[in-house]
Design a protein around this motif. Structure first.
Motif, short mmCIF file in Angstrom:
data_model
loop_
_atom_site.label_atom_id
_atom_site.label_comp_id
_atom_site.label_asym_id
_atom_site.label_seq_id
_atom_site.Cartn_x
_atom_site.Cartn_y
_atom_site.Cartn_z
N LEU A 1 24.72 16.46 36.89
CA LEU A 1 24.54 17.89 37.37
C LEU A 1 24.93 18.87 36.30
O LEU A 1 25.35 18.67 35.56
N ARG A 2 24.74 20.23 36.95
CA ARG A 2 24.95 21.23 35.99
C ARG A 2 25.50 22.25 36.67
O ARG A 2 24.95 22.60 37.89
N ALA A 3 26.44 23.15 36.43
CA ALA A 3 26.91 24.36 36.92
C ALA A 3 27.19 25.51 35.93
O ALA A 3 27.04 25.30 34.50
N GLY A 4 27.01 26.50 36.59
CA GLY A 4 27.11 27.80 35.71
C GLY A 4 27.36 29.15 36.54
O GLY A 4 27.31 29.02 37.90
N GLY B 1 16.33 20.16 37.94
CA GLY B 1 16.88 19.63 39.58
C GLY B 1 17.02 21.04 40.44
O GLY B 1 17.21 22.10 40.01
N ASP B 2 16.92 20.83 41.76
CA ASP B 2 17.09 21.78 42.78
C ASP B 2 18.69 22.13 42.73
O ASP B 2 19.74 21.53 42.35
N TYR B 3 18.91 23.35 43.54
CA TYR B 3 20.14 23.79 43.57
C TYR B 3 20.71 22.68 44.61
O TYR B 3 20.21 22.39 45.61
N LEU B 4 22.12 22.49 44.33
CA LEU B 4 22.92 21.89 45.55
C LEU B 4 23.55 23.01 46.32
O LEU B 4 24.52 23.54 45.52
N LYS B 5 23.49 23.08 47.52
CA LYS B 5 24.20 23.83 48.19
C LYS B 5 24.78 23.05 49.38
O LYS B 5 24.71 22.00 49.63
N ARG B 6 25.53 24.05 50.30
CA ARG B 6 26.44 23.41 51.28
C ARG B 6 25.55 22.63 52.25
O ARG B 6 24.57 23.28 52.64
N GLY C 1 30.77 39.96 41.85
CA GLY C 1 29.51 40.17 41.43
C GLY C 1 28.92 38.78 40.78
O GLY C 1 27.79 38.72 40.36
N VAL C 2 29.69 37.67 40.60
CA VAL C 2 29.15 36.47 40.25
C VAL C 2 29.59 35.43 41.08
O VAL C 2 30.62 35.37 41.77
N SER C 3 28.54 34.39 41.21
CA SER C 3 28.97 33.17 42.05
C SER C 3 28.66 32.18 41.02
O SER C 3 28.34 32.33 39.95
N VAL C 4 28.81 30.77 41.65
CA VAL C 4 28.58 29.71 40.81
C VAL C 4 27.27 29.04 41.42
O VAL C 4 26.99 28.45 42.43
N ALA C 5 26.41 28.61 40.25
CA ALA C 5 25.31 27.84 40.56
C ALA C 5 25.51 26.45 40.23
O ALA C 5 26.27 26.07 39.32
N LEU C 6 25.15 25.54 41.20
CA LEU C 6 25.28 24.04 41.04
C LEU C 6 23.70 23.11 41.23
O LEU C 6 23.28 23.72 42.08
N ARG C 7 23.67 22.70 40.04
CA ARG C 7 22.06 22.00 40.00
C ARG C 7 22.26 20.68 39.93
O ARG C 7 23.15 20.25 39.25
#
Length: 168
Positions: free
Chosen positions: A140-143, A118-123, A106-112
């Motif tokens: 960058l930031r992750a959470g 800043g925007d999300y960094l995605k594939r 139920g949890v994923s990782v956000a990378l900004r």
């Protein structure tokens, strides 16, 4: 007394003085191109602080700052970064929790991108970092990311994001 060796030397010297030598000149042109070098890219791990499942809210949670570090850059003025990895199930903007054992659900990782906004960094995303001198840093930031409050189970969270840098 005659010295035959002296007369031969005089004869050779007089012949050499009378002969005109022909000379040519040519210019050798050498060309090339210095291509940008590379940098040493390091991506220090971001270890998120533990969080209670009951404290998670929908959206980003417990974002933690990190940075990609570029050192030893020679002849590089910019790095184009591209991001790859496994997107979260049903959410191509976040990263899938790929912990191999005791994985939280139920949890994923956000990378900004960026240190504070800043925007999300995605594939498939790419971004440009200007390199000045021999070093550079891409903040960058992750959470944790919670899409909804249902189906949360405690456990480990991990996401591996592959960063590729192309230099100019």
């Amino acid at each position: 007394m005659s010295h035959p060796s002296i007369s031969i030397v005089v004869l050779i010297a007089s012949l050499a003085a009378g002969a005109t030598a022909s000379a040519q000149r040519a210019t050798l042109t050498i060309s090339g191109r210095v291509l940008p070098g590379t940098c040493t890219l390091s991506a220090p791990a971001i270890t998120l602080d533990p969080v209670k499942a009951s404290d998670l809210v929908t959206g980003d949670n417990a974002l933690l700052a990190g940075a990609l570090q570029f050192t030893g850059c020679i002849g590089v003025t910019k790095a184009t970064l591209s991001f790859d990895g496994t997107p979260a199930d049903g959410d191509p903007i976040r990263w899938k929790n790929t912990a191999s054992s005791d994985a939280a659900t139920g949890v994923s990782v956000a990378l900004r991108a960026g240190a504070s906004t800043g925007d999300y960094l995605k594939r498939g995303d790419s971004d440009v970092l200007v390199i000045t001198g021999s070093t550079g840093s891409y903040p960058l930031r992750a959470g944790y990311y919670l899409a909804g409050t249902g189906g949360i189970n405690a456990g480990q969270v991990q996401a591996d994001v592959i960063v590729t840098a192309d230099y100019e």
